[in-house]
Write a protein that holds these residues in place. Structure first.
Motif, PDB file in Angstrom:
ATOM      1  N   ARG A 138       0.828  -1.203   0.000  1.00  0.00           N
ATOM      2  CA  ARG A 138       0.000   0.000   0.000  1.00  0.00           C
ATOM      3  C   ARG A 138       0.868   1.262   0.000  1.00  0.00           C
ATOM      4  NH1 ARG A 138      -5.192  -0.252   1.824  1.00  0.00           N
ATOM      5  NH2 ARG A 138      -4.954  -2.447   1.218  1.00  0.00           N
ATOM      6  N   MET A 139       2.033   1.196   0.627  1.00  0.00           N
ATOM      7  CA  MET A 139       2.907   2.370   0.675  1.00  0.00           C
ATOM      8  C   MET A 139       3.530   2.686  -0.680  1.00  0.00           C
ATOM      9  SD  MET A 139       4.903   2.526   4.328  1.00  0.00           S
ATOM     10  CE  MET A 139       5.486   0.821   4.398  1.00  0.00           C
ATOM     11  N   LYS A 140       3.394   1.789  -1.631  1.00  0.00           N
ATOM     12  CA  LYS A 140       3.935   2.047  -2.967  1.00  0.00           C
ATOM     13  C   LYS A 140       2.990   2.870  -3.830  1.00  0.00           C
ATOM     14  CE  LYS A 140       6.905  -2.034  -3.132  1.00  0.00           C
ATOM     15  NZ  LYS A 140       7.188  -3.324  -3.806  1.00  0.00           N
ATOM     16  N   VAL A 141       1.889   3.323  -3.243  1.00  0.00           N
ATOM     17  CA  VAL A 141       0.926   4.128  -3.990  1.00  0.00           C
ATOM     18  C   VAL A 141       1.635   5.317  -4.635  1.00  0.00           C
ATOM     19  CG1 VAL A 141       0.303   5.484  -1.944  1.00  0.00           C
ATOM     20  CG2 VAL A 141      -1.264   5.380  -3.877  1.00  0.00           C
ATOM     21  N   TYR A 142       1.331   5.555  -5.916  1.00  0.00           N
ATOM     22  CA  TYR A 142       1.986   6.643  -6.632  1.00  0.00           C
ATOM     23  C   TYR A 142       1.322   7.987  -6.346  1.00  0.00           C
ATOM     24  CZ  TYR A 142       3.726   9.489 -10.489  1.00  0.00           C
ATOM     25  OH  TYR A 142       4.281  10.498 -11.233  1.00  0.00           O
ATOM     26  N   GLY A 143       0.000   7.991  -6.162  1.00  0.00           N
ATOM     27  CA  GLY A 143      -0.718   9.223  -5.900  1.00  0.00           C
ATOM     28  C   GLY A 143      -0.443   9.759  -4.505  1.00  0.00           C
ATOM     29  N   ALA A 144      -1.084  10.870  -4.190  1.00  0.00           N
ATOM     30  CA  ALA A 144      -0.817  11.540  -2.919  1.00  0.00           C
ATOM     31  C   ALA A 144      -1.383  10.794  -1.726  1.00  0.00           C
ATOM     32  CB  ALA A 144      -1.379  12.962  -2.958  1.00  0.00           C
ATOM     33  N   THR A 145      -2.499  10.106  -1.894  1.00  0.00           N
ATOM     34  CA  THR A 145      -3.145   9.454  -0.750  1.00  0.00           C
ATOM     35  C   THR A 145      -3.661   8.077  -1.131  1.00  0.00           C
ATOM     36  OG1 THR A 145      -5.363  10.288  -1.278  1.00  0.00           O
ATOM     37  CG2 THR A 145      -3.953  11.707   0.081  1.00  0.00           C
ATOM     38  N   ALA A 146      -3.938   7.276  -0.107  1.00  0.00           N
ATOM     39  CA  ALA A 146      -4.589   5.988  -0.303  1.00  0.00           C
ATOM     40  C   ALA A 146      -5.253   5.575   1.004  1.00  0.00           C
ATOM     41  CB  ALA A 146      -3.595   4.914  -0.742  1.00  0.00           C
ATOM     42  N   GLU A 147      -6.343   4.856   0.902  1.00  0.00           N
ATOM     43  CA  GLU A 147      -7.008   4.295   2.079  1.00  0.00           C
ATOM     44  C   GLU A 147      -6.152   3.184   2.674  1.00  0.00           C
ATOM     45  OE1 GLU A 147      -9.457   3.824   4.104  1.00  0.00           O
ATOM     46  OE2 GLU A 147     -10.911   5.394   3.658  1.00  0.00           O
ATOM     47  N   ALA A 148      -6.142   3.070   3.987  1.00  0.00           N
ATOM     48  CA  ALA A 148      -5.392   1.991   4.629  1.00  0.00           C
ATOM     49  C   ALA A 148      -6.071   1.526   5.908  1.00  0.00           C
ATOM     50  CB  ALA A 148      -3.965   2.444   4.924  1.00  0.00           C
ATOM     51  N   THR A 149      -7.374   1.796   6.032  1.00  0.00           N
ATOM     52  CA  THR A 149      -8.090   1.405   7.250  1.00  0.00           C
ATOM     53  C   THR A 149      -8.069  -0.108   7.453  1.00  0.00           C
ATOM     54  OG1 THR A 149      -9.511   3.353   7.047  1.00  0.00           O
ATOM     55  CG2 THR A 149     -10.296   1.581   8.478  1.00  0.00           C
ATOM     56  N   ASP A 150      -8.053  -0.854   6.349  1.00  0.00           N
ATOM     57  CA  ASP A 150      -8.000  -2.309   6.456  1.00  0.00           C
ATOM     58  C   ASP A 150      -6.658  -2.810   6.969  1.00  0.00           C
ATOM     59  OD1 ASP A 150      -7.049  -1.282   3.935  1.00  0.00           O
ATOM     60  OD2 ASP A 150      -6.922  -3.335   3.191  1.00  0.00           O
ATOM     61  N   LEU A 151      -5.675  -1.919   7.087  1.00  0.00           N
ATOM     62  CA  LEU A 151      -4.336  -2.316   7.532  1.00  0.00           C
ATOM     63  C   LEU A 151      -3.976  -1.768   8.915  1.00  0.00           C
ATOM     64  CD1 LEU A 151      -2.393  -1.745   4.180  1.00  0.00           C
ATOM     65  CD2 LEU A 151      -3.363  -3.886   5.055  1.00  0.00           C
ATOM     66  N   ILE A 152      -4.995  -1.358   9.673  1.00  0.00           N
ATOM     67  CA  ILE A 152      -4.727  -0.798  11.000  1.00  0.00           C
ATOM     68  C   ILE A 152      -3.971  -1.789  11.885  1.00  0.00           C
ATOM     69  CG2 ILE A 152      -5.849  -0.154  13.183  1.00  0.00           C
ATOM     70  CD1 ILE A 152      -7.845   1.466  11.590  1.00  0.00           C
ATOM     71  N   ALA A 153      -4.332  -3.052  11.842  1.00  0.00           N
ATOM     72  CA  ALA A 153      -3.640  -4.050  12.667  1.00  0.00           C
ATOM     73  C   ALA A 153      -2.165  -4.125  12.303  1.00  0.00           C
ATOM     74  CB  ALA A 153      -4.295  -5.422  12.504  1.00  0.00           C
ATOM     75  N   GLU A 154      -1.861  -4.048  11.002  1.00  0.00           N
ATOM     76  CA  GLU A 154      -0.469  -4.094  10.555  1.00  0.00           C
ATOM     77  C   GLU A 154       0.294  -2.842  11.002  1.00  0.00           C
ATOM     78  OE1 GLU A 154      -3.013  -5.070   8.844  1.00  0.00           O
ATOM     79  OE2 GLU A 154      -2.530  -6.902   7.714  1.00  0.00           O
ATOM     80  N   ILE A 155      -0.384  -1.691  10.951  1.00  0.00           N
ATOM     81  CA  ILE A 155       0.252  -0.439  11.380  1.00  0.00           C
ATOM     82  C   ILE A 155       0.533  -0.476  12.879  1.00  0.00           C
ATOM     83  CG2 ILE A 155      -0.042   2.056  11.563  1.00  0.00           C
ATOM     84  CD1 ILE A 155      -1.849   1.856   9.053  1.00  0.00           C
ATOM     85  N   GLU A 156      -0.433  -0.922  13.661  1.00  0.00           N
ATOM     86  CA  GLU A 156      -0.241  -0.990  15.112  1.00  0.00           C
ATOM     87  C   GLU A 156       0.850  -1.992  15.474  1.00  0.00           C
ATOM     88  OE1 GLU A 156      -4.209  -1.816  16.408  1.00  0.00           O
ATOM     89  OE2 GLU A 156      -4.685   0.317  16.700  1.00  0.00           O
ATOM     90  N   ASP A 157       0.916  -3.082  14.726  1.00  0.00           N
ATOM     91  CA  ASP A 157       1.947  -4.094  14.979  1.00  0.00           C
ATOM     92  C   ASP A 157       3.344  -3.524  14.747  1.00  0.00           C
ATOM     93  OD1 ASP A 157       2.942  -6.979  15.223  1.00  0.00           O
ATOM     94  OD2 ASP A 157       3.644  -6.442  13.222  1.00  0.00           O
ATOM     95  N   VAL A 158       3.520  -2.814  13.638  1.00  0.00           N
ATOM     96  CA  VAL A 158       4.844  -2.286  13.335  1.00  0.00           C
ATOM     97  C   VAL A 158       5.212  -1.160  14.301  1.00  0.00           C
ATOM     98  CG1 VAL A 158       4.277  -0.457  11.651  1.00  0.00           C
ATOM     99  CG2 VAL A 158       6.359  -1.799  11.368  1.00  0.00           C
ATOM    100  N   LEU A 159       4.233  -0.395  14.770  1.00  0.00           N
ATOM    101  CA  LEU A 159       4.506   0.631  15.778  1.00  0.00           C
ATOM    102  C   LEU A 159       4.963   0.006  17.090  1.00  0.00           C
ATOM    103  CD1 LEU A 159       1.567   3.149  15.260  1.00  0.00           C
ATOM    104  CD2 LEU A 159       4.006   3.677  15.072  1.00  0.00           C
ATOM    105  N   SER A 160       4.316  -1.088  17.469  1.00  0.00           N
ATOM    106  CA  SER A 160       4.676  -1.771  18.701  1.00  0.00           C
ATOM    107  C   SER A 160       6.099  -2.297  18.635  1.00  0.00           C
ATOM    108  CB  SER A 160       3.695  -2.917  18.971  1.00  0.00           C
ATOM    109  OG  SER A 160       4.085  -3.668  20.093  1.00  0.00           O
TER     110      SER A 160
END
Length: 321
Positions: A138-160
């Motif tokens: 998802r971080m490879k998105v070329y445009g300025a923004t992208a939805e990532a609500t479905d990846l909240i668990a992955e984001i919280e995991d990497v923050l931890s």
């Protein structure tokens, strides 16, 4: 809580360091200051952007894509939402702390639309390899923004993990090395386009698809593989995949995305995906982003490295760590 990917490079200029210094995230298209008006509808966004930035375009594709990004930044982001900011081989994560505003001071740098943000992980960058495959993709998105609500668990995991100073484990390092071997085999080994499509089918089944079928060539109108997924035994969605085996002559371009769009519309898919064992051009990302902004149907682009990592993570072919 929602989550978004935000590429901070208005007018193509990296502004991440400024964002970190000011505790603000920002986006471009600043000549449309009136869009800060909360009463404007999305159609008004597209019309204003078309007039200001793309007046000679025969279509509204670019204006529609820009409208989608600005709408997401100004209307869909809310206080408390997570924002992931890619920056080279690393990324930053913040939490939206304020409503959108227009800063005259930022006009000269095309960075007038802003939001205050609380940077997490003490403003420290996180290496991309700390993230799981879906978030990296998802971080490879070329445009300025992208939805990532479905990846909240992955984001919280990497923050931890980042907060604890954890480095990738032995298993994760091994996964990375296996993925490098896998992508090399995908590109140069005993693999043709037919086998590649069936490999994709196997991956989708391992990821929970109820059905996954390779479309016969005589019936192929842009979707090489079609799969269905069911959520909570209640909701279902259809995925159309355009598969492109390794072609060393050129990265996947807009023509492949256009083929996928035809396939999406032919089978009535809710989500589209281009999967290649090769690489993907910036123009392909831009084309996918524009279609998503206009139609609301998201297109994911998965390159060879990401595909190989998914194969290893899902244990397709019996390989897992």
């Amino acid at each position: 809580m929602q989550a978004f990917i935000l590429r901070i490079a208005p007018s193509g200029i990296d502004r991440v360091h400024e964002a970190l210094e000011t505790d603000e995230v920002m986006i471009g298209w600043c000549r449309c200051a009136a869009l800060i008006d909360p009463t404007l509808r999305r159609s008004g966004f597209r019309s204003a952007l078309k007039q200001q930035y793309y007046p000679t375009d025969a279509t509204q594709h670019r204006a529609g894509s820009a409208a989608g990004h600005l709408w997401r930044f100004l209307r869909e982001m809310h206080i408390g939402d997570l924002v992931v900011v890619p920056h080279g081989s690393r990324f930053f994560v913040g939490k939206i702390a304020g409503d959108a505003f227009y800063s005259e001071e930022g006009v000269a740098r095309d960075a007038a639309f802003r939001r205050t943000v609380t940077w997490l992980n003490s403003k420290r960058a996180i290496p991309r390899e700390f993230a799981k495959a879906p978030l990296i993709s998802r971080m490879k998105v070329y445009g300025a923004t992208a939805e990532a609500t479905d990846l909240i668990a992955e984001i919280e995991d990497v923050l931890s993990r980042a907060a604890q100073g954890e480095k990738p484990s032995f298993a994760e390092e091994l996964q990375k090395k296996l993925a490098n071997v896998a992508v090399d085999e995908l590109r140069k080994g005993h693999m043709d386009s037919f086998a590649f499509e069936h490999l994709i089918k196997g991956l989708l089944k391992s990821m929970g698809a109820q059905t996954a079928e390779v479309v016969a060539r005589r019936l192929d109108k842009g979707a090489d593989v079609v799969a269905t997924f069911r959520i909570a035994e209640t909701f279902s969605y259809k995925l159309a995949v355009q598969a492109k085996h390794w072609d060393e002559r050129a990265p996947v371009g807009t023509a492949v995305v256009q083929q996928l769009i035809e396939g999406i519309e032919d089978v009535g898919a809710d989500l589209g995906m281009v999967i290649t064992s090769g690489t993907i051009s910036d123009k392909a990302y831009d084309c996918a982003s524009a279609y998503t902004a206009e139609s609301g149907v998201r297109i994911e682009l998965v390159d060879g490295e990401q595909f190989a990592k998914l194969l290893i993570e899902q244990g397709v072919g019996g390989v897992t760590v």
